[in-house]
Scaffold this active site. Sequence first.
Site, PDB file in Angstrom:
ATOM      1  N   ASP A  54     -30.968  34.177  61.489  1.00  0.00           N
ATOM      2  CA  ASP A  54     -31.414  33.607  62.767  1.00  0.00           C
ATOM      3  C   ASP A  54     -32.044  32.242  62.527  1.00  0.00           C
ATOM      4  O   ASP A  54     -33.168  31.985  62.929  1.00  0.00           O
ATOM      5  CB  ASP A  54     -32.408  34.593  63.404  1.00  0.00           C
ATOM      6  CG  ASP A  54     -32.744  34.220  64.844  1.00  0.00           C
ATOM      7  OD1 ASP A  54     -31.977  33.466  65.449  1.00  0.00           O
ATOM      8  OD2 ASP A  54     -33.779  34.700  65.338  1.00  0.00           O
ATOM      9  N   ASN A  55     -31.306  31.398  61.821  1.00  0.00           N
ATOM     10  CA  ASN A  55     -31.780  30.051  61.486  1.00  0.00           C
ATOM     11  C   ASN A  55     -30.723  29.004  61.801  1.00  0.00           C
ATOM     12  O   ASN A  55     -30.532  28.056  61.048  1.00  0.00           O
ATOM     13  CB  ASN A  55     -32.105  29.961  59.972  1.00  0.00           C
ATOM     14  CG  ASN A  55     -33.234  30.863  59.571  1.00  0.00           C
ATOM     15  OD1 ASN A  55     -33.059  32.075  59.494  1.00  0.00           O
ATOM     16  ND2 ASN A  55     -34.404  30.298  59.335  1.00  0.00           N
TER      17      ASN A  55
END
Lengths: 292, 292, 292, 292
Positions: A54-55
């Site tokens: 989730d980057n």
Amino acid sequence: MDKAAKLRQLIDSKNLEFIMEAHNGLSAKIVEETGFKGIWASGVSISAALGVRDNNEASWTQVLDVLEFMSDATTIPILLDGDTGYGNFNNARRLVKKLEQRNIAGVCIEDKLFPKTNSFINSKTQQLADINEFCGKLKAMKDTQNNKDFIVVARVEAFIAGWGLKEALHRAEAYHQAGADAILIHSMRSDTKEIELFMKEWSDRHPIVIVPTKYYSTPTKRFHELGISLAIWANHNLRTSINAMQKISKQIYEDKSLIHVERNVVTIEEVFRLQEVEELKEAEKKYLPPQE
Amino acid sequence: MDKAAKLRQLIDSKNLEFIMEAHNGLSAKIVEETGFKGIWASGVSISAALGVRDNNEASWTQVLDVLEFMSDATTIPILLDGDTGYGNFNNARRLVKKLEQRNIAGVCIEDKLFPKTNSFINSKTQQLADINEFCGKLKAMKDTQNNKDFIVVARVEAFIAGWGLKEALHRAEAYHQAGADAILIHSMRSDTKEIELFMKEWSDRHPIVIVPTKYYSTPTKRFHELGISLAIWANHNLRTSINAMQKISKQIYEDKSLIHVERNVVTIEEVFRLQEVEELKEAEKKYLPPQE
Amino acid sequence: MDKAAKLRQLIDSKNLEFIMEAHNGLSAKIVEETGFKGIWASGVSISAALGVRDNNEASWTQVLDVLEFMSDATTIPILLDGDTGYGNFNNARRLVKKLEQRNIAGVCIEDKLFPKTNSFINSKTQQLADINEFCGKLKAMKDTQNNKDFIVVARVEAFIAGWGLKEALHRAEAYHQAGADAILIHSMRSDTKEIELFMKEWSDRHPIVIVPTKYYSTPTKRFHELGISLAIWANHNLRTSINAMQKISKQIYEDKSLIHVERNVVTIEEVFRLQEVEELKEAEKKYLPPQE
Amino acid sequence: MDKAAKLRQLIDSKNLEFIMEAHNGLSAKIVEETGFKGIWASGVSISAALGVRDNNEASWTQVLDVLEFMSDATTIPILLDGDTGYGNFNNARRLVKKLEQRNIAGVCIEDKLFPKTNSFINSKTQQLADINEFCGKLKAMKDTQNNKDFIVVARVEAFIAGWGLKEALHRAEAYHQAGADAILIHSMRSDTKEIELFMKEWSDRHPIVIVPTKYYSTPTKRFHELGISLAIWANHNLRTSINAMQKISKQIYEDKSLIHVERNVVTIEEVFRLQEVEELKEAEKKYLPPQE
């Protein structure tokens, strides 16, 4: 009523409403069939389902491709967890155009820097966006939308990053003034202390959205009393599917057999039903020449 | 040993081996963590997860995008359920190039027509490919691969389409001669009658692959005795995740609360672990300048 | 010799070498057929051809899709104009993996901020990256590559942003130390004054790459004398195709006829030749059953 | 008036109208700036620009990605050269949905088999689609469209495949009855003999579209007299850009210098103008905080 109008109604209504996470076309359809009025296209769920972090490891168009499948499979509105808007105001306004083309009802952006990190990781060292820069982004997004009902939610990360109530209120008001249709006030406490402080000061200036992932044990009645507009059940379809897949994979691996699992999975016919196989059978009768 | 060599070893070994379905990066990783030696990238599962039908509604490059995430997230070999090869021999050989670039270990193609329909739907009216055309496709694929270990499995649909044993054997032998590395003999009976008849005649000419979705209650011992090389657990991660998501969505919808679900889902930290958050934290220490 | 090794040879050789811009599979093939030893996958050309701005409006995976077509259509190495690496070190190292899968030989990143703006626009207000952050990005990229010959070029924008020679040298040396395989020193002057000052100080520490778009009238002999390793003809296939399309569209529009244009375009057979139609005809003979 | 309505107007008008080929966002924009009222998204041009063959080597979603850039860059309608609809009626109706989402005004499908081969290659051995099957496909497409003005053109390949006038008329009438908004009658003769025979019998039952690539020397006046509705200048932007790129690449390669080419290419500022750099500069003033 189109999808954006439906989402606007959920946010503007005086009631507390709920939307549920999905991360692909299948889970989106399940959310709709269950009865929910809206879908949260979760950043952490979509990235985890794809197999990345989730980057912003998946590009914004890869996320868009997921959303298109989700939108095509459903009739209820989808609110995208749009991270930081994937760059500056220009990327964010371009995102709005692309979302509207795919009939996505709205997007929530958070006041952090690109590439973002999930709010529950390294929270205290996360940097917040410059307020003016973020307000310009919100303005650009609102100026870009074609559909008057398209929703832009501004997510305030001040509590997450450890800046406290004053900063949270200051940012919320600035984003409200900049045109955000609602404010998402995020907290990672296991109680609602920050949310309560915020709501007391905020009163009912503007719709407030919450994500009770960490304070899941708070009775929903409390959210009503606080005047919350929308609560997001943010990642539970993903988390239950991981649980289920880990268990069944383990059992099949150990059994070297399907015998004990058949009763714990839906039938293959249920898969076909979800895929709307019947509609195609009917269409084939209508549009294919009869086979000899 | 690269992924293709690993898959070749599974298929050529004298033992009965097993591979497990996955449909996205996440489920692929779960399959690997469980201990399986290979992954079946199922057509029905991938299409269902996307939210479309198993009728080539997703384009072959959309399937490829899913595969790329799956391959990047894992180190065990992936065998793609490649439908009919998505067109003629030219599309099929192009597919091989693209799969090799993404480190996919092999592909299984079936002797039907494009666009295909799932074998368990309208089975008796499904048309089989011309044998010569299909053999040409197999040859083209084998001639195209760069990695000598890349696997092409030929899936015989003669039983599915109601053509019987003789046709099944005839086609299996033709595909073997054309260069297929293994034959997948498909059956939709709830017992192994067709498989048994086939294996009796086939003996051990060439590795045989099966998909016991419909004859799931057959003891695995029987597959050993028959001389099967590889059994595919073909769609159970998908089917359990549907089950799990339908249940949790229903419960959250009815409860309007997360209180009763937290214990039935993995923690958010488990999601982060699967996303390899720790590796990034370490990398940030190494590659990011220290924050003041 | 693989593509990365070929590019390394161009950069490490004692001679001045040249690579030529392409922006899609077709122009890449034309560059190769002309005799060039390498291709510059230009950011401004790719974005302009797509119909968007050179400000990271196309996502990095959309650029990757273009590159894949370019790489598949050619056998000479491609050096990607990779902007800032499309985010931080994590995005940049992910990019390296994806480029290697698609057989791209190397990437050049520039020391600006994401989303970038073309260097010839608003140059004096452009912000440079923090040196340590940029060096960490370079290190992460070099640590990630699988192929030892994969090339990472560091582009120094100090002259563009008005910071002068000292800053340019300081950055070039830092990037060299961080592992960059070559330094691209960029200048927007119409003469080579900045380049000359730089080369005088730099001597031949490490290979230097230039882009003489603005100082196009400098005789190439001068680049030899200065010790430049690689000159990039950076956007001329795009710029000539715009010229040609504007002219022919105008003529056809005004003539309402093709009569006067046929001699100014290649034949449709030449299009087919570039598409390698003959290879497919041969393959059809080999792999398709004879038509009755 | 939306794009589909504009295209409908071109086709239904009593005048002979013209649309011009484009193959990416850039060429589409050039077509619009020139004054054309519509764009032909050519299959051979798009495939050639990508670097693949006109045999459905690019997936239909890769073509869709190209179209999206073209549509976003322009305000005039785009008619897609949609090959055979990329499969059966189900693929074709799915295509219609996707085209409408991307604001494409219409699609032309041809009565051949998937994967298709360019009509000017191996023409006499090309197989035509079954008439009933093709009519079912047309009906499915017309039943699917949301926008009443979305255009479906049926392309008759009977002349191409050597079947003659009677078959051409029979098919044209069947497709007209099935709901096609216009008939494209294709011919590869260098004169208009086939077209003239067809038009004499067809009279003005329904709008007729032509592609005079091979009979380019016919005066346009003749098309007027025959009652043609729409002529497509089908691939000339591609063909002139190939010519231009081959020449300039050769010159730069031989000169090892840009000195002699600068005058034959548009300026870099013209590239920026086409990319609408000015709009972004204005937007930055509006949405970015002032730099200190």
